[in-house]
Design a protein around this motif. Structure first.
Motif, PDB file in Angstrom:
ATOM      1  N   VAL A 201       0.837  -1.201   0.000  1.00 19.64           N
ATOM      2  CA  VAL A 201       0.000   0.000   0.000  1.00 19.64           C
ATOM      3  C   VAL A 201       0.873   1.253   0.000  1.00 19.64           C
ATOM      4  N   ALA A 202       0.599   2.148  -0.954  1.00 21.51           N
ATOM      5  CA  ALA A 202       1.375   3.395  -1.050  1.00 21.51           C
ATOM      6  C   ALA A 202       0.873   4.447  -0.075  1.00 21.51           C
ATOM      7  N   ALA A 203      -0.444   4.491   0.125  1.00 24.65           N
ATOM      8  CA  ALA A 203      -1.049   5.501   0.999  1.00 24.65           C
ATOM      9  C   ALA A 203      -2.429   5.023   1.424  1.00 24.65           C
ATOM     10  N   ALA A 204      -2.961   5.659   2.446  1.00 24.73           N
ATOM     11  CA  ALA A 204      -4.296   5.294   2.941  1.00 24.73           C
ATOM     12  C   ALA A 204      -5.060   6.546   3.330  1.00 24.73           C
ATOM     13  N   LEU A 205      -6.370   6.497   3.120  1.00 24.81           N
ATOM     14  CA  LEU A 205      -7.272   7.552   3.572  1.00 24.81           C
ATOM     15  C   LEU A 205      -7.716   7.197   4.977  1.00 24.81           C
ATOM     16  N   ILE A 206      -7.441   8.069   5.950  1.00 25.08           N
ATOM     17  CA  ILE A 206      -7.744   7.759   7.348  1.00 25.08           C
ATOM     18  C   ILE A 206      -8.462   8.931   8.008  1.00 25.08           C
ATOM     19  N   GLY A 207      -9.572   8.637   8.665  1.00 25.42           N
ATOM     20  CA  GLY A 207     -10.280   9.652   9.437  1.00 25.42           C
ATOM     21  C   GLY A 207      -9.489  10.009  10.676  1.00 25.42           C
ATOM     22  N   ASN A 208      -9.716  11.203  11.215  1.00 27.70           N
ATOM     23  CA  ASN A 208      -8.871  11.692  12.302  1.00 27.70           C
ATOM     24  C   ASN A 208      -9.009  10.900  13.597  1.00 27.70           C
ATOM     25  N   THR A 209     -10.213  10.443  13.913  1.00 28.07           N
ATOM     26  CA  THR A 209     -10.389   9.664  15.140  1.00 28.07           C
ATOM     27  C   THR A 209      -9.496   8.428  15.125  1.00 28.07           C
ATOM     28  N   ILE A 210      -9.476   7.737  13.988  1.00 29.30           N
ATOM     29  CA  ILE A 210      -8.651   6.534  13.851  1.00 29.30           C
ATOM     30  C   ILE A 210      -7.175   6.911  13.771  1.00 29.30           C
ATOM     31  N   ALA A 211      -6.886   8.020  13.085  1.00 29.42           N
ATOM     32  CA  ALA A 211      -5.498   8.477  12.977  1.00 29.42           C
ATOM     33  C   ALA A 211      -4.917   8.754  14.359  1.00 29.42           C
ATOM     34  N   LEU A 212      -5.690   9.417  15.210  1.00 30.13           N
ATOM     35  CA  LEU A 212      -5.235   9.717  16.567  1.00 30.13           C
ATOM     36  C   LEU A 212      -4.931   8.441  17.347  1.00 30.13           C
ATOM     37  N   GLU A 213      -5.751   7.406  17.119  1.00 26.52           N
ATOM     38  CA  GLU A 213      -5.501   6.115  17.768  1.00 26.52           C
ATOM     39  C   GLU A 213      -4.132   5.565  17.372  1.00 26.52           C
ATOM     40  N   GLY A 214      -3.739   5.855  16.125  1.00 27.52           N
ATOM     41  CA  GLY A 214      -2.450   5.384  15.633  1.00 27.52           C
ATOM     42  C   GLY A 214      -1.329   6.382  15.851  1.00 27.52           C
ATOM     43  N   LYS A 215      -1.564   7.359  16.747  1.00 24.43           N
ATOM     44  CA  LYS A 215      -0.563   8.383  17.087  1.00 24.43           C
ATOM     45  C   LYS A 215      -0.210   9.272  15.900  1.00 24.43           C
ATOM     46  N   LEU A 216      -1.191   9.515  15.029  1.00 27.02           N
ATOM     47  CA  LEU A 216      -0.990  10.375  13.873  1.00 27.02           C
ATOM     48  C   LEU A 216      -1.771  11.677  14.073  1.00 27.02           C
ATOM     49  N   ASN A 217      -1.149  12.791  13.768  1.00 21.59           N
ATOM     50  CA  ASN A 217      -1.806  14.097  13.839  1.00 21.59           C
ATOM     51  C   ASN A 217      -2.049  14.569  12.415  1.00 21.59           C
ATOM     52  N   VAL A 218      -3.302  14.742  12.043  1.00 17.67           N
ATOM     53  CA  VAL A 218      -3.649  15.070  10.657  1.00 17.67           C
ATOM     54  C   VAL A 218      -3.000  16.366  10.183  1.00 17.67           C
ATOM     55  N   LEU A 219      -2.845  17.330  11.076  1.00 21.67           N
ATOM     56  CA  LEU A 219      -2.271  18.623  10.695  1.00 21.67           C
ATOM     57  C   LEU A 219      -0.770  18.544  10.462  1.00 21.67           C
ATOM     58  N   ARG A 220      -0.143  17.520  11.016  1.00 21.58           N
ATOM     59  CA  ARG A 220       1.300  17.381  10.939  1.00 21.58           C
ATOM     60  C   ARG A 220       1.752  16.216  10.059  1.00 21.58           C
ATOM     61  N   ASP A 221       1.004  15.107  10.102  1.00 17.44           N
ATOM     62  CA  ASP A 221       1.484  13.866   9.492  1.00 17.44           C
ATOM     63  C   ASP A 221       0.850  13.514   8.149  1.00 17.44           C
ATOM     64  N   ALA A 222      -0.276  14.106   7.815  1.00 24.37           N
ATOM     65  CA  ALA A 222      -0.935  13.775   6.551  1.00 24.37           C
ATOM     66  C   ALA A 222      -0.251  14.460   5.374  1.00 24.37           C
ATOM     67  N   LEU A 223      -0.222  13.778   4.219  1.00 23.40           N
ATOM     68  CA  LEU A 223       0.304  14.396   3.001  1.00 23.40           C
ATOM     69  C   LEU A 223      -0.640  15.507   2.538  1.00 23.40           C
ATOM     70  N   LEU A 224      -1.917  15.301   2.786  1.00 26.32           N
ATOM     71  CA  LEU A 224      -2.947  16.290   2.440  1.00 26.32           C
ATOM     72  C   LEU A 224      -4.150  16.007   3.316  1.00 26.32           C
ATOM     73  N   TYR A 225      -4.839  17.050   3.751  1.00 31.27           N
ATOM     74  CA  TYR A 225      -6.061  16.839   4.533  1.00 31.27           C
ATOM     75  C   TYR A 225      -7.154  17.790   4.068  1.00 31.27           C
ATOM     76  N   GLU A 226      -8.389  17.456   4.448  1.00 23.80           N
ATOM     77  CA  GLU A 226      -9.548  18.210   3.990  1.00 23.80           C
ATOM     78  C   GLU A 226      -9.508  19.673   4.434  1.00 23.80           C
ATOM     79  N   LYS A 227      -9.925  20.536   3.531  1.00 20.69           N
ATOM     80  CA  LYS A 227     -10.103  21.931   3.880  1.00 20.69           C
ATOM     81  C   LYS A 227     -11.355  22.029   4.751  1.00 20.69           C
TER      82      LYS A 227
END
Length: 287
Positions: A201-227
């Motif tokens: 898998v090259a990339a995945a679409l992840i909602g923020n609630t699940i991302a936070l569970e995986g210690k990911l911050n959408v504002l910092r770790d995502a390649l792109l996030y929703e406006k």
């Protein structure tokens, strides 16, 4: 003198007994007035409601909140529709609409809005959208609402073009143009943080609630996030309950409790600003 002492003792016993009855009655009335509400939630939402359960505002509202953790959104919605859970806190408005469309006999009702948090495109292998190679595999949610939401984000990233009239329940068959020949792997979206470590898998679409569970911050770790604006109002999260409970006054108090200053201060600090407070009437979502 002995007789008088006996009379006084009897009066004291009666008085004490009477006081005990009054105290017991007051406790009974208090217990009767305090309503226990079971909230079903996933990931960080469970954490939020565990905090709200302890707030003075919750006690003042005569509510006892019990939080039950779930890992699957469909199972949580089903439990709510069946009355095993009073209220659930995990889903976007679009997810809720998709569920009701697929479950006409056990529809849910909205109680109010909570927050908006952006979905992101995450990768463990690439640092920029432009680095994703042609023919790469993108992991995308296997539920209609989040599939559509993810494809819209891929369109904003200019990786695909969507057909005219693409809606909140549209899927990969509604991709009009796929110039990079991307492949799509449907996943349980709760597994997103693990899936990005998969070599296939090259990339995945992840909602923020699940991302936070995986210690990911959408504002910092995502390649792109929703406006975050009115165009993403279908992605606003809500509190939902069974149809028969849509006018329950105690359940509606939960909406007010969520938007208190105490709750919002905790949410802002705990989740680094990734959960944006949205206090709107439910009619705003269906306009």
């Amino acid at each position: 003198m002995v007789k008088r002492n006996i009379i006084i003792a009897a009066v004291v016993v009666v008085a004490v007994a009477g006081s005990a009855i009054v105290i017991q009655r007051n406790h009974s009335v208090q217990a009767e007035n305090e309503k226990q509400i079971t909230i079903g939630a996933i990931g960080s939402d469970a954490q939020i409601w565990q905090h709200i359960a302890k707030l003075p505002e919750t006690k003042k509202a005569n509510i006892i909140i019990k939080v039950k953790n779930f890992t699957d959104g469909v199972a949580l919605n089903t439990a709510t529709a069946e009355g095993k859970i009073d209220v659930n806190a995990f889903q976007s408005y679009a997810y809720y609409v998709a569920y009701n469309k697929s479950n006409a006999k056990t529809k849910l009702a909205m109680l109010g809005t909570t927050y908006l948090e952006p979905m992101g495109i995450y990768s463990d292998k690439y640092k920029k959208i432009s680095d994703i190679p042609d023919g790469a595999t993108i992991a995308i949610a296997n539920n209609a609402a989040n599939t559509a939401r993810g494809l819209k984000l891929l369109a904003k990233a200019q990786l695909v073009t969507l057909k005219p009239g693409f809606g909140n329940l549209s899927g990969v068959n509604d991709i009009q143009d796929n110039p990079h020949h991307l492949k799509f792997k449907e996943i349980d979206d709760t597994t997103g943080p693990r899936v990005i470590k998969d070599n296939t898998v090259a990339a995945a679409l992840i909602g923020n609630t699940i991302a936070l569970e995986g210690k990911l911050n959408v504002l910092r770790d995502a390649l792109l996030y929703e406006k975050i604006d009115q165009s993403t109002k279908d992605n606003i999260n809500i509190l939902a309950t069974a149809q028969k409970n849509k006018n329950n006054k105690n359940f509606k108090k939960l909406v007010t409790l969520y938007h208190t200053k105490s709750a919002q201060k905790y949410i802002s600090q705990q989740f680094s600003g990734t959960k944006i407070d949205v206090k709107k009437p439910i009619t705003y979502l269906s306009e």
